[in-house]
Motif scaffolding. Structure first.
Motif, PDB file in Angstrom:
ATOM      1  N   LEU A  12      -2.165  39.413 135.719  1.00 29.24           N
ATOM      2  CA  LEU A  12      -2.454  40.830 135.903  1.00 29.24           C
ATOM      3  C   LEU A  12      -2.902  41.395 134.564  1.00 29.24           C
ATOM      4  O   LEU A  12      -2.112  41.490 133.619  1.00 29.24           O
ATOM      5  CB  LEU A  12      -1.208  41.556 136.410  1.00 29.24           C
ATOM      6  CG  LEU A  12      -1.348  43.027 136.771  1.00 29.24           C
ATOM      7  CD1 LEU A  12      -2.433  43.242 137.816  1.00 29.24           C
ATOM      8  CD2 LEU A  12      -0.016  43.571 137.271  1.00 29.24           C
TER       9      LEU A  12
ATOM     10  N   MET B 149      -4.204  44.221 132.016  1.00 32.30           N
ATOM     11  CA  MET B 149      -4.144  45.653 131.763  1.00 32.30           C
ATOM     12  C   MET B 149      -4.499  45.903 130.311  1.00 32.30           C
ATOM     13  O   MET B 149      -4.450  44.979 129.489  1.00 32.30           O
ATOM     14  CB  MET B 149      -2.743  46.184 132.071  1.00 32.30           C
ATOM     15  CG  MET B 149      -2.388  46.194 133.537  1.00 32.30           C
ATOM     16  SD  MET B 149      -0.616  46.466 133.763  1.00 32.30           S
ATOM     17  CE  MET B 149       0.003  44.939 133.077  1.00 32.30           C
TER      18      MET B 149
ATOM     19  N   ALA C  26       3.906  48.631 136.785  1.00 36.33           N
ATOM     20  CA  ALA C  26       2.554  48.102 136.947  1.00 36.33           C
ATOM     21  C   ALA C  26       2.510  47.033 138.041  1.00 36.33           C
ATOM     22  O   ALA C  26       1.574  46.989 138.847  1.00 36.33           O
ATOM     23  CB  ALA C  26       2.055  47.534 135.619  1.00 36.33           C
ATOM     24  N   VAL C  27       3.518  46.166 138.073  1.00 37.10           N
ATOM     25  CA  VAL C  27       3.564  45.120 139.097  1.00 37.10           C
ATOM     26  C   VAL C  27       3.767  45.735 140.474  1.00 37.10           C
ATOM     27  O   VAL C  27       3.105  45.357 141.452  1.00 37.10           O
ATOM     28  CB  VAL C  27       4.669  44.102 138.773  1.00 37.10           C
ATOM     29  CG1 VAL C  27       4.831  43.101 139.916  1.00 37.10           C
ATOM     30  CG2 VAL C  27       4.339  43.358 137.473  1.00 37.10           C
TER      31      VAL C  27
ATOM     32  N   SER D  89       2.917  48.727 141.413  1.00 36.37           N
ATOM     33  CA  SER D  89       1.689  49.430 141.777  1.00 36.37           C
ATOM     34  C   SER D  89       0.621  48.463 142.258  1.00 36.37           C
ATOM     35  O   SER D  89      -0.119  48.739 143.208  1.00 36.37           O
ATOM     36  CB  SER D  89       1.172  50.233 140.572  1.00 36.37           C
ATOM     37  OG  SER D  89       2.117  51.216 140.183  1.00 36.37           O
ATOM     38  N   GLU D  90       0.537  47.293 141.610  1.00 41.22           N
ATOM     39  CA  GLU D  90      -0.426  46.272 142.022  1.00 41.22           C
ATOM     40  C   GLU D  90      -0.111  45.774 143.421  1.00 41.22           C
ATOM     41  O   GLU D  90      -1.003  45.664 144.277  1.00 41.22           O
ATOM     42  CB  GLU D  90      -0.389  45.113 141.023  1.00 41.22           C
ATOM     43  CG  GLU D  90      -1.050  43.826 141.491  1.00 41.22           C
ATOM     44  CD  GLU D  90      -2.561  43.903 141.589  1.00 41.22           C
ATOM     45  OE1 GLU D  90      -3.163  42.966 142.153  1.00 41.22           O
ATOM     46  OE2 GLU D  90      -3.163  44.894 141.097  1.00 41.22           O
TER      47      GLU D  90
ATOM     48  N   HIS E  14      -2.580  46.340 146.604  1.00 41.64           N
ATOM     49  CA  HIS E  14      -3.301  45.167 147.097  1.00 41.64           C
ATOM     50  C   HIS E  14      -2.339  44.160 147.739  1.00 41.64           C
ATOM     51  O   HIS E  14      -2.295  42.989 147.332  1.00 41.64           O
ATOM     52  CB  HIS E  14      -4.070  44.493 145.951  1.00 41.64           C
ATOM     53  CG  HIS E  14      -4.987  45.413 145.217  1.00 41.64           C
ATOM     54  ND1 HIS E  14      -6.159  45.895 145.763  1.00 41.64           N
ATOM     55  CD2 HIS E  14      -4.887  45.957 143.965  1.00 41.64           C
ATOM     56  CE1 HIS E  14      -6.761  46.687 144.892  1.00 41.64           C
ATOM     57  NE2 HIS E  14      -6.018  46.756 143.802  1.00 41.64           N
TER      58      HIS E  14
ATOM     59  N   ARG F 183      -3.472  40.510 148.785  1.00 36.00           N
ATOM     60  CA  ARG F 183      -3.672  39.445 147.801  1.00 36.00           C
ATOM     61  C   ARG F 183      -2.437  38.545 147.677  1.00 36.00           C
ATOM     62  O   ARG F 183      -2.530  37.425 147.169  1.00 36.00           O
ATOM     63  CB  ARG F 183      -3.986  40.052 146.432  1.00 36.00           C
ATOM     64  CG  ARG F 183      -5.291  40.833 146.372  1.00 36.00           C
ATOM     65  CD  ARG F 183      -5.468  41.427 144.977  1.00 36.00           C
ATOM     66  NE  ARG F 183      -6.696  42.222 144.890  1.00 36.00           N
ATOM     67  CZ  ARG F 183      -7.052  42.950 143.831  1.00 36.00           C
ATOM     68  NH1 ARG F 183      -6.262  42.960 142.758  1.00 36.00           N
ATOM     69  NH2 ARG F 183      -8.165  43.652 143.843  1.00 36.00           N
TER      70      ARG F 183
END
Length: 325
Positions: A56, A58, A133-134, A136-137, A141, A144
């Motif tokens: 990931l 950023m 952040a994880v 939110s990812e 998505h 995925r």
């Protein structure tokens, strides 16, 4: 000496040999020793689990994710995001891949464990920002990762258990994704009382270790963000999904788990606390070697399954709020 007592004594002796207290001052050494603790208790990998490595990207940092799924898993299923322990200063995917794979196999869910920035190089709130952040990812998505966006859980052990309580608060207050449920394991919920050495009712060596971990985590931290470091002191715990908290009876952190359970219930948040009798912090890593650890892991899986099945609810009026199992 009973089999349980001898097994526990042997487990503690191995841990003390692999990670001696005399090396607490050397963070590099602690990082090596933390991984060695898991290597000392190897666990066979579930043959039905495949693992995919994802990076990931950023600005200014890169996080690594390992996605653990059964080969015959459906296209989308509940997903547990899992944060490793290590006292905020240590830990790695290598240490947590085993329990992540075991949870995926036992619960028939996807489990994603991931790296986050470590203190003292990256003090609070860097690790929590990485957890956000994880999340939110995954929320943006889910396809995925084979995840259901409406069934995202967050769990972790020790400092990872801290994130499991802090992240839903952090995300709620920023208008971020909501978690379906949380699974703190052996959690620390008030890092401030340890870093300030306000704990006087436990072993001095444990207090020293906790002061080292939490002091490095809070180094230079913003006092205005204190509740996101120590969820137990947060003024408002409302609006969160249900919790299953797993704690060890002989772990001094158990008292924080009990206090947090009461606070959640008072805020109208369902929470089930399980206290595993007679065991110590971190013992789940030995689940392939000792029956007491295997039983603790079974109880953990039961608790997560109860979350997924919607069985974790507020206690009935008049019932004990401190402990549900």
């Amino acid at each position: 000496m009973s089999s349980f007592a001898s097994d526990l004594a042997e487990y503690k002796a191995i841990c003390n040999t692999v990670d001696p207290a005399s090396e607490q001052a050397d963070i590099g050494r602690q990082r090596v020793n933390y991984l060695r603790l898991f290597q000392a208790f190897p666990v066979p990998r579930p043959p039905e689990i495949d693992t995919q490595a994802v990076q990931l990207e950023m600005p200014g940092r890169r996080l690594e994710l390992h996605v653990h799924r059964r080969r015959d898993a459906p296209a989308a299923e509940p997903c547990l995001l899992y944060a490793h322990g290590g006292g905020f200063i240590a830990g790695s995917l290598e240490a947590t891949d085993s329990i992540a794979a075991d949870l995926a196999a036992a619960l028939h869910i996807t489990v994603v464990n991931f790296t986050y920035r470590l203190a003292p190089e990256h003090p609070f709130p860097a690790a929590l920002e990485d957890c956000f952040a994880v999340l939110s990812e995954l929320a943006a998505h889910p396809e995925r990762y084979g995840a259901r966006a409406d069934r995202l859980l967050f769990g972790g052990e020790s400092c990872g258990g801290n994130f499991a309580a802090a992240l839903p608060l952090y995300s709620r207050d920023r208008g971020g994704p909501a978690l379906f449920a949380q699974v703190p394991i052996n959690p620390v919920f008030d890092v401030h009382r340890w870093s300030e050495r306000r704990v006087v009712d436990c072993d001095p060596m444990f207090c020293d270790e906790m002061a080292n971990y939490t002091g490095n985590y809070l180094r230079g931290g913003d006092a205005g963000l204190a509740p996101y470091a120590s969820p137990l002191i947060a003024a408002d715990l409302s609006g969160l999904g249900p919790f299953f908290i797993w704690a060890a009876e002989l772990d001094p952190l158990r008292h924080e788990a009990e206090a947090f359970t009461v606070r959640l219930h008072d805020a109208g948040v369902p929470c089930r606390l399980h206290v595993e009798r007679g065991v110590v912090h971190g013992c789940l890593r030995a689940r392939a070697r000792y029956p007491f650890a295997a039983e603790g892991f079974r109880r953990l899986c039961e608790g997560v399954r109860a979350l997924l099945d919607g069985e974790v609810r507020l206690p009935a009026p008049g019932a004990s709020r401190e402990r549900a199992t």
